[in-house]
Structure formats: C-alpha cells, structure tokens
Write a protein that holds these residues in place. Sequence first.
Motif, PDB file in Angstrom:
ATOM      1  N   ASN A 152       0.811  -1.216   0.000  1.00 37.96           N
ATOM      2  CA  ASN A 152       0.000   0.000   0.000  1.00 37.96           C
ATOM      3  C   ASN A 152       0.846   1.268   0.000  1.00 37.96           C
ATOM      4  N   TYR A 207      -7.528  -3.675   7.022  1.00 32.57           N
ATOM      5  CA  TYR A 207      -7.361  -4.462   5.805  1.00 32.57           C
ATOM      6  C   TYR A 207      -7.967  -5.845   6.056  1.00 32.57           C
ATOM      7  N   ARG A 263      -8.924   2.362   4.806  1.00 36.07           N
ATOM      8  CA  ARG A 263      -8.959   0.979   4.327  1.00 36.07           C
ATOM      9  C   ARG A 263      -7.815   0.710   3.354  1.00 36.07           C
ATOM     10  N   ASN A 266      -5.421  -5.678   0.468  1.00 36.40           N
ATOM     11  CA  ASN A 266      -4.626  -6.820   0.897  1.00 36.40           C
ATOM     12  C   ASN A 266      -4.394  -7.735  -0.307  1.00 36.40           C
TER      13      ASN A 266
END
Length: 285
Positions: A152, A207, A263, A266
């Motif tokens: 991320n 996540y 958020r 994943n």
Amino acid sequence: MLKTKLILMLGGLLLGISVQAATWNIVYPRPMSEQDDRTRYPVELLTLALEHTGVNFKLSASDRIMLQGKAINQLKSSREINVLWSMTDNQREEDLLPIRIPIYKGLIGLRLPLMKPGGNSDFSPVKDLESLLHFKPISGRDWPDTKILQANGFDVVTAEDYEELFVALEHKRGDFLPRSVVEIWHEIGLYQSQHSFDVDANLALYYPTATYFFVNRKNVVLARLIESGLEKIIANGKFDELFLFEHQAMLDNANLPQRQILRLNNPILPPLTPLDRNELWYQIK
C-alpha cells in the motif's frame, strides 16, 4: 453371510468406541512469557470447539518457547507441535493446512496506531491514506502485515521479533506501530513499566485478513475435528458469546465511531478466504 455381517458390525462398533476413548494430544506453541495474554483467547476458543466434538483431548503448550517463524517451520515438519494460529497468507496456506474460520472475526486487520510521545506521530493532519504514507510504520520482518503495508506504499521499518517491535518504537526508529484492536490494550499494560506509549485516538487502519488455526498438511483428520467443533459453536452461538466476552471492552475502548478508518488493500489475501460468510466477520462500519 449373516455371521460375516455381524462380525463387521461388531468390528465397526468396537472401532468407534476405541476412537472415542482415544485421547487427542494437541500441542500449541508456548507463549513468550506467562504475561503474554495473546495465547489465552485462542486456547479458550480451541478448547470450547474440541469440547463440542465429543472426543477426549489434552491441550497443552510446547516444552519450549517458539517465535512464530520457528513454530511454522516446526508444524510444517510435524515436530513438537500439531496446531498453531496465525494470520494467513498464500505461502502459509501452501505450507500448512488452514481451518478457514477467522478466529478473531477479522479484527486482527483492524489496527490502531501505537505511538511514542514526542515522536513524529502527530496524525491530526492525516485525512487520507496518501497523507499517512509520510509516516513510517513498524512491523515484524516475516509478518504478512509487512507485505500488506509495503504493497500500500508504506516505507516499513522491520523488527526481528515481537519484543523488538516495542524497542524500535521506544527508540523512534519508526513513527508508529500498528497493532490490532484485540492486542493493543493488553500490550499498553504489559509494557507501560518499561516504555511510555500512547494510542492515537482518531485514526485506524483496516485491511481484510484472517487468523486461522493451522495444522500440518497431512493431518487432515485433526483439521476436520477442529473445523467441526468450530462450526458447532458458530451454530449454537457459543463462538460469538466467547468472542464478545473477550473483546467487547477492547472494541469499546477503541471508540470506532469516532475514528477515521483508512482501508488498505490486501493483495496477499488467499482466494479461498470465506468473505461471503457474514457470520464469520465483525462488521466494520
């Protein structure tokens, strides 16, 4: 023919009795210390599930302490332990046999920032994930969480083992330590005599992920036994009863309605994760 059938029926009956009478010796990794509370709930849940299978069992910790990486290798080789619980990823599901029921109902992926007062951890300007990327999280070197954070866009500071995480935060090697809502409050109490840490009151990361019980890939019978017990306590409500008894106060402390929840994707979430079974997950608003 009738005599043969009677012999087979009697043999099957005796076999069933012997299986019921046998004791399953189930060994899990010994925790870091007697104060390591992370073991209590999984052991309670596993005990409750096994009690609902009707088998005789003995559940005990391994003779020696095992860090997660060592425990995974030992289970993979079928040595010392025959069950553990861990956050899943594709590699772990390839190496071990998962029982795909998330024991924390997904809350292991709801992370609160643990900070060192006076460090570079003022999250008040953070409005989105992009602005949070300016801060460096601390995570375990071989943890799935680290791969998720890196995917991320985070520049992750890694630590070799669990206790080193808190040493790294104490020495401000990173800006924050993202800890699960089901772990962070105990850790604050455990380390407050050695370190001075705070929990940020306004931010959370989430996540999708799961912590499962795992067994050796060849131990299909034990996997089915644990799964059947878990499914029974899900059906009769005992799973949720224990889960809320253990975690409701932690969720209340987190004050989720007042937090901004960012958020994360994943990319290492295995494709067989049972996301379609709503009853297995705590619903994050």
